[in-house]
Design a protein around this motif. Structure first.
Motif, PDB file in Angstrom:
ATOM      1  N   GLU A 251       0.908  -1.317  -0.034  1.00 39.25           N
ATOM      2  CA  GLU A 251      -0.030  -0.145   0.232  1.00 39.25           C
ATOM      3  C   GLU A 251       0.870   1.270   0.136  1.00 39.25           C
ATOM      4  OE1 GLU A 251      -3.453   2.276   2.837  1.00 39.25           O
ATOM      5  OE2 GLU A 251      -2.809   0.068   3.400  1.00 39.25           O
ATOM      6  N   GLY A 252       0.447   1.989  -0.872  1.00 39.62           N
ATOM      7  CA  GLY A 252       1.308   3.295  -0.882  1.00 39.62           C
ATOM      8  C   GLY A 252       2.546   3.502  -1.803  1.00 39.62           C
ATOM      9  N   LYS A 253       2.969   2.173  -2.036  1.00 39.99           N
ATOM     10  CA  LYS A 253       4.446   2.128  -2.686  1.00 39.99           C
ATOM     11  C   LYS A 253       4.563   2.728  -4.161  1.00 39.99           C
ATOM     12  CE  LYS A 253       8.460   0.245  -2.312  1.00 39.99           C
ATOM     13  NZ  LYS A 253       9.550   0.493  -1.236  1.00 39.99           N
ATOM     14  N   VAL A 254       5.451   3.491  -4.183  1.00 41.12           N
ATOM     15  CA  VAL A 254       6.070   4.303  -5.523  1.00 41.12           C
ATOM     16  C   VAL A 254       7.539   3.775  -5.668  1.00 41.12           C
ATOM     17  CG1 VAL A 254       6.318   6.352  -6.592  1.00 41.12           C
ATOM     18  CG2 VAL A 254       4.287   5.984  -5.168  1.00 41.12           C
ATOM     19  N   LYS A 255       7.773   3.292  -6.735  1.00 43.49           N
ATOM     20  CA  LYS A 255       9.279   3.159  -7.002  1.00 43.49           C
ATOM     21  C   LYS A 255       9.555   3.341  -8.382  1.00 43.49           C
ATOM     22  CE  LYS A 255      12.404  -0.823  -7.213  1.00 43.49           C
ATOM     23  NZ  LYS A 255      12.391  -2.427  -7.289  1.00 43.49           N
ATOM     24  N   ARG A 256      10.550   4.205  -8.579  1.00 45.13           N
ATOM     25  CA  ARG A 256      11.292   4.677  -9.881  1.00 45.13           C
ATOM     26  C   ARG A 256      11.976   3.481 -10.620  1.00 45.13           C
ATOM     27  NH1 ARG A 256      13.340  10.668 -11.001  1.00 45.13           N
ATOM     28  NH2 ARG A 256      15.080   9.774  -9.567  1.00 45.13           N
ATOM     29  N   HIS A 257      11.570   2.721 -11.684  1.00 46.90           N
ATOM     30  CA  HIS A 257      12.192   1.763 -12.327  1.00 46.90           C
ATOM     31  C   HIS A 257      13.184   2.025 -13.207  1.00 46.90           C
ATOM     32  CE1 HIS A 257      12.689  -2.396 -13.961  1.00 46.90           C
ATOM     33  NE2 HIS A 257      12.445  -1.502 -15.072  1.00 46.90           N
ATOM     34  N   GLN A 258      13.010   3.308 -13.713  1.00 47.99           N
ATOM     35  CA  GLN A 258      13.764   3.572 -14.870  1.00 47.99           C
ATOM     36  C   GLN A 258      13.660   4.960 -15.096  1.00 47.99           C
ATOM     37  OE1 GLN A 258      14.209   1.471 -18.920  1.00 47.99           O
ATOM     38  NE2 GLN A 258      13.222   3.315 -19.669  1.00 47.99           N
ATOM     39  N   LYS A 259      15.196   5.853 -15.380  1.00 48.93           N
ATOM     40  CA  LYS A 259      15.117   7.173 -15.605  1.00 48.93           C
ATOM     41  C   LYS A 259      14.624   7.430 -16.915  1.00 48.93           C
ATOM     42  CE  LYS A 259      18.882   8.504 -12.315  1.00 48.93           C
ATOM     43  NZ  LYS A 259      20.255   9.200 -12.541  1.00 48.93           N
ATOM     44  N   GLY A 260      14.122   8.548 -17.149  1.00 51.65           N
ATOM     45  CA  GLY A 260      14.063   8.923 -18.802  1.00 51.65           C
ATOM     46  C   GLY A 260      15.226   9.559 -19.260  1.00 51.65           C
ATOM     47  N   SER A 261      15.034   9.510 -20.596  1.00 47.09           N
ATOM     48  CA  SER A 261      16.388   9.957 -21.413  1.00 47.09           C
ATOM     49  C   SER A 261      15.687  10.683 -22.858  1.00 47.09           C
ATOM     50  CB  SER A 261      17.480   9.291 -21.799  1.00 47.09           C
ATOM     51  OG  SER A 261      17.140   8.059 -22.378  1.00 47.09           O
ATOM     52  N   CYS A 262      16.285  11.643 -23.247  1.00 49.94           N
ATOM     53  CA  CYS A 262      15.834  12.612 -24.408  1.00 49.94           C
ATOM     54  C   CYS A 262      16.296  11.727 -25.566  1.00 49.94           C
ATOM     55  CB  CYS A 262      16.186  13.970 -24.410  1.00 49.94           C
ATOM     56  SG  CYS A 262      15.538  14.853 -23.103  1.00 49.94           S
ATOM     57  N   GLY A 263      15.762  11.871 -26.690  1.00 52.88           N
ATOM     58  CA  GLY A 263      16.486  11.680 -27.916  1.00 52.88           C
ATOM     59  C   GLY A 263      17.417  12.377 -28.600  1.00 52.88           C
ATOM     60  N   TYR A 264      18.402  11.960 -29.128  1.00 54.70           N
ATOM     61  CA  TYR A 264      19.654  12.658 -29.846  1.00 54.70           C
ATOM     62  C   TYR A 264      19.927  11.983 -30.857  1.00 54.70           C
ATOM     63  CZ  TYR A 264      19.887  14.811 -25.064  1.00 54.70           C
ATOM     64  OH  TYR A 264      19.622  15.448 -24.065  1.00 54.70           O
ATOM     65  N   ASP A 265      20.151  12.898 -32.227  1.00 56.43           N
ATOM     66  CA  ASP A 265      21.172  12.492 -33.226  1.00 56.43           C
ATOM     67  C   ASP A 265      22.499  13.176 -32.778  1.00 56.43           C
ATOM     68  OD1 ASP A 265      19.123  11.189 -34.524  1.00 56.43           O
ATOM     69  OD2 ASP A 265      18.551  12.867 -35.696  1.00 56.43           O
ATOM     70  N   VAL A 266      23.387  12.206 -33.006  1.00 57.37           N
ATOM     71  CA  VAL A 266      24.853  12.476 -32.628  1.00 57.37           C
ATOM     72  C   VAL A 266      25.668  12.206 -33.799  1.00 57.37           C
ATOM     73  CG1 VAL A 266      26.806  11.742 -31.306  1.00 57.37           C
ATOM     74  CG2 VAL A 266      24.487  11.968 -30.065  1.00 57.37           C
ATOM     75  N   ARG A 267      26.424  13.226 -34.171  1.00 54.31           N
ATOM     76  CA  ARG A 267      27.380  13.038 -35.613  1.00 54.31           C
ATOM     77  C   ARG A 267      28.852  12.889 -34.873  1.00 54.31           C
ATOM     78  NH1 ARG A 267      23.183  15.891 -36.811  1.00 54.31           N
ATOM     79  NH2 ARG A 267      22.178  15.296 -38.852  1.00 54.31           N
ATOM     80  N   SER A 268      29.455  11.982 -35.135  1.00 53.39           N
ATOM     81  CA  SER A 268      30.781  11.729 -34.638  1.00 53.39           C
ATOM     82  C   SER A 268      31.953  12.110 -35.653  1.00 53.39           C
ATOM     83  CB  SER A 268      31.367  10.313 -34.308  1.00 53.39           C
ATOM     84  OG  SER A 268      30.606   9.872 -33.194  1.00 53.39           O
ATOM     85  N   HIS A 269      32.834  13.121 -35.252  1.00 53.03           N
ATOM     86  CA  HIS A 269      33.925  13.552 -35.976  1.00 53.03           C
ATOM     87  C   HIS A 269      35.417  13.113 -35.631  1.00 53.03           C
ATOM     88  CE1 HIS A 269      31.067  16.736 -37.474  1.00 53.03           C
ATOM     89  NE2 HIS A 269      30.494  16.575 -36.325  1.00 53.03           N
ATOM     90  N   VAL A 270      35.872  12.261 -36.355  1.00 54.41           N
ATOM     91  CA  VAL A 270      37.212  11.573 -35.976  1.00 54.41           C
ATOM     92  C   VAL A 270      38.325  12.162 -36.991  1.00 54.41           C
ATOM     93  CG1 VAL A 270      38.362   9.352 -35.682  1.00 54.41           C
ATOM     94  CG2 VAL A 270      35.768   9.525 -35.246  1.00 54.41           C
ATOM     95  N   THR A 271      39.062  12.833 -36.312  1.00 55.21           N
ATOM     96  CA  THR A 271      40.531  13.272 -37.061  1.00 55.21           C
ATOM     97  C   THR A 271      41.658  12.181 -36.629  1.00 55.21           C
ATOM     98  OG1 THR A 271      39.591  15.523 -36.941  1.00 55.21           O
ATOM     99  CG2 THR A 271      41.913  15.249 -37.376  1.00 55.21           C
ATOM    100  N   LEU A 272      42.354  11.794 -37.778  1.00 58.63           N
ATOM    101  CA  LEU A 272      43.527  10.926 -37.532  1.00 58.63           C
ATOM    102  C   LEU A 272      44.760  11.892 -38.142  1.00 58.63           C
ATOM    103  CD1 LEU A 272      40.699   8.951 -38.728  1.00 58.63           C
ATOM    104  CD2 LEU A 272      42.357   7.128 -37.669  1.00 58.63           C
ATOM    105  N   ARG A 273      45.643  11.798 -37.244  1.00 54.63           N
ATOM    106  CA  ARG A 273      47.214  12.445 -37.862  1.00 54.63           C
ATOM    107  C   ARG A 273      48.039  11.470 -37.757  1.00 54.63           C
ATOM    108  NH1 ARG A 273      44.219  16.226 -34.677  1.00 54.63           N
ATOM    109  NH2 ARG A 273      43.864  18.256 -35.990  1.00 54.63           N
ATOM    110  N   TYR A 274      48.550  10.831 -38.779  1.00 50.59           N
ATOM    111  CA  TYR A 274      49.395   9.650 -38.713  1.00 50.59           C
ATOM    112  C   TYR A 274      50.886  10.153 -38.423  1.00 50.59           C
ATOM    113  CZ  TYR A 274      45.659   6.672 -40.421  1.00 50.59           C
ATOM    114  OH  TYR A 274      44.507   5.953 -40.416  1.00 50.59           O
ATOM    115  N   LYS A 275      51.615   9.386 -38.112  1.00 51.93           N
ATOM    116  CA  LYS A 275      53.078   9.733 -37.664  1.00 51.93           C
ATOM    117  C   LYS A 275      53.697   9.822 -38.871  1.00 51.93           C
ATOM    118  CE  LYS A 275      52.289   8.762 -33.208  1.00 51.93           C
ATOM    119  NZ  LYS A 275      52.352   9.900 -32.119  1.00 51.93           N
ATOM    120  N   ASP A 276      53.539   9.292 -40.004  1.00 44.78           N
ATOM    121  CA  ASP A 276      54.024   9.689 -41.119  1.00 44.78           C
ATOM    122  C   ASP A 276      53.716  10.738 -41.776  1.00 44.78           C
ATOM    123  OD1 ASP A 276      51.652   9.068 -42.158  1.00 44.78           O
ATOM    124  OD2 ASP A 276      52.191   7.000 -43.237  1.00 44.78           O
ATOM    125  N   GLY A 277      53.035  11.758 -41.197  1.00 45.86           N
ATOM    126  CA  GLY A 277      52.462  12.997 -41.675  1.00 45.86           C
ATOM    127  C   GLY A 277      51.300  12.905 -42.547  1.00 45.86           C
TER     128      GLY A 277
END
Length: 490
Positions: A390-416
């Motif tokens: 009786e009266g019990k309340v339990k949060r089972h899961q946090k909410g999270s927003c939706g996102y579109d994420v763009r990853s930018h990867v830069t590689l600078r090799y040792k040979d130039g």
């Protein structure tokens, strides 16, 4: 007088007479199939049409059992399902040749032997190759075993030998079907081709394990509801630890880790199903794949196959996670370096997972940055649970927003040289989930956060609405984002 009888009379010097000639003529076969002939160990009934009789046998024998087997894989089927049947035309032609070909004396002998039950004509079998090939192609995945490369157990300082793989040889299996006698309960051994691993024990010495190309660490908890995840993380890490990739070779996470089952060393832990976390085998495995992906990215290796989770993960930044499910979604990494590398996945501390790419010095400085665009807010979902006190309340899961994420990867090799990579990660909104007793007080719930756009209350047995439920088509994963459930309860 019949020519055959005349020849016989002449052979006897004319002493036999016409009566003897008529006896010989009557003895020679005149019907398409000699009387008393056995076909496929069954006697052709007197007066029966041979073609009709054979067609009936063909139809009946389609249900005859046949077993196809290789080693530990066996399929029980029927001749009809496999595409094997009596070739009525060829069998009938073979039967008609008895007593009807060659010199009359041989024909006479064959006719007499047939009447005494002394001749059996084997059944001629035909294989519907299209049908048989289709069945063998369905069986092939069960026979297939991926080759396992030799690897090093760094913790126990031992080499684990390679294991050859195998694949079903469909053309040779078709030949085995054609050569079968097709008796009842027939067993046909299926031929296979063996696949050599890319890395053998002799290749292990070629990796310089003293040098680290790149490494990445993530943290996890190991007590309470996270205990199962900790077991699965350690288990999955042990299955990839010591794996060697030759230059140009591609690593498959699912092939090395295998199914997430109790038999394979996994246990119950929270995992993502739809847009909520539920108990299931293998939760936490995705933390291993994500840590491995991050290490390979910073090591300048290539990733032919990687998918993001359906929501951000607390243990790793957005864009660096890698969702895996068995066998549908995989993480694949290709060694683009000019030397062989070894994956070293281990726990330097009880709550830290570290993945190292060993074998040489870093070949490039790698920078990973993201740009994130907020796409959608989440809802609050309330489940009324009759089993709560009786009266019990339990949060089972946090909410999270939706996102579109763009990853930018830069590689600078040792040979130039310099290079850039771009890829996207899509994270859908996940609902904030509360479990409440039937008589709960709404005022005991926290206020809606800034990004909670609606409230959905579900009674016992109801399912989420289409509007409030995240589609399960992409990125569900076999482990939750750590920290999605925070244990809030009252």
């Amino acid at each position: 007088m019949d020519t055959r009888a005349l020849v016989f009379v002449l052979a006897l010097g004319g002493s036999a007479g016409v009566g003897a000639a008529l006896t010989v003529r009557d003895a020679l076969p005149v019907s398409p199939v000699v009387r008393g002939l056995s076909i496929g160990e069954r006697f052709l009934p007197d007066g029966a049409s041979p073609a009709v009789w054979l067609e009936a046998r063909r139809d009946a024998l389609r249900a005859r059992v046949v077993r196809l087997r290789h080693d530990d894989v066996e399929l029980t089927s029927t001749l009809g399902e496999v595409g094997v049947a009596i070739d009525v035309g060829e069998t009938l032609a073979a039967a008609q040749r008895v007593g009807h070909e060659g010199p009359w004396a041989r024909r006479l002998r064959e006719a007499r032997r047939a009447r005494r039950g002394g001749i059996d004509v084997p059944l001629v079998w035909a294989v519907d190759e299209a049908r048989a090939r289709a069945l063998l192609e369905r069986l092939a995945p069960q026979v297939y075993r991926m080759p396992v490369d030799a690897r090093v157990d760094l913790a126990n300082r031992r080499k684990i030998p390679e294991q050859a793989g195998r694949e079903l040889d469909i053309d040779a299996s078709l030949a085995a079907l054609r050569a079968g006698d097709h008796d009842d309960e027939e067993l046909i051994e299926l031929p296979v081709r063996y696949i050599a691993p890319a890395v053998g024990v002799d290749d292990l010495v070629s990796v310089d394990v003293s040098r680290v190309v790149a490494a990445y660490e993530t943290k996890f908890k190991r007590h309470g509801k996270e205990a199962g995840r900790a077991v699965n993380i350690k288990n999955a890490a042990s299955k990839i630890d010591g794996t060697i990739l030759a230059p140009g070779e591609t690593f498959s996470f699912n092939a090395h880790v295998g199914p997430r089952t109790h038999k394979n060393g996994f246990t119950i832990a929270p995992e993502i199903l739809g847009d909520e976390t539920v108990p299931g085998y293998g939760g936490g495995t995705c933390q291993v794949s994500s840590t491995l992906y991050a290490a390979s990215l910073f090591g300048a290796l290539d990733t032919p196959d990687r998918q993001s989770h359906s929501r951000p993960s607390a243990y790793i930044p957005m864009g660096l996670d890698a969702m895996v499910t068995y066998p549908e979604s995989d993480l694949k990494i290709r060694n683009t370096l000019p030397f062989p590398v070894m994956i070293h996945a281990y726990l330097p501390e009880p709550t830290v997972l570290r993945v190292e790419i060993l074998g040489g010095d870093p070949v490039a400085e790698v920078d990973h940055r993201i740009s994130a665009e907020h796409t959608d807010d989440f809802i609050r979902r309330i489940y009324v649970k009759s089993e709560l006190s009786e009266g019990k309340v339990k949060r089972h899961q946090k909410g999270s927003c939706g996102y579109d994420v763009r990853s930018h990867v830069t590689l600078r090799y040792k040979d130039g040289r310099a290079a850039e990579r771009r890829y996207t990660s899509e994270y859908r909104p996940a609902p904030e989930v509360f479990w409440v007793a039937p008589d709960y007080d709404r005022s005991t719930l926290p206020e809606l956060s800034e990004h909670a756009k609606a409230v959905e209350e579900l009674l016992e047995g109801e399912t989420p609405s289409a509007e409030g439920k995240t589609p399960p088509a992409k990125g569900q994963g076999d482990g939750p984002a750590d920290g999605q459930g925070d244990g809030f309860s009252m």
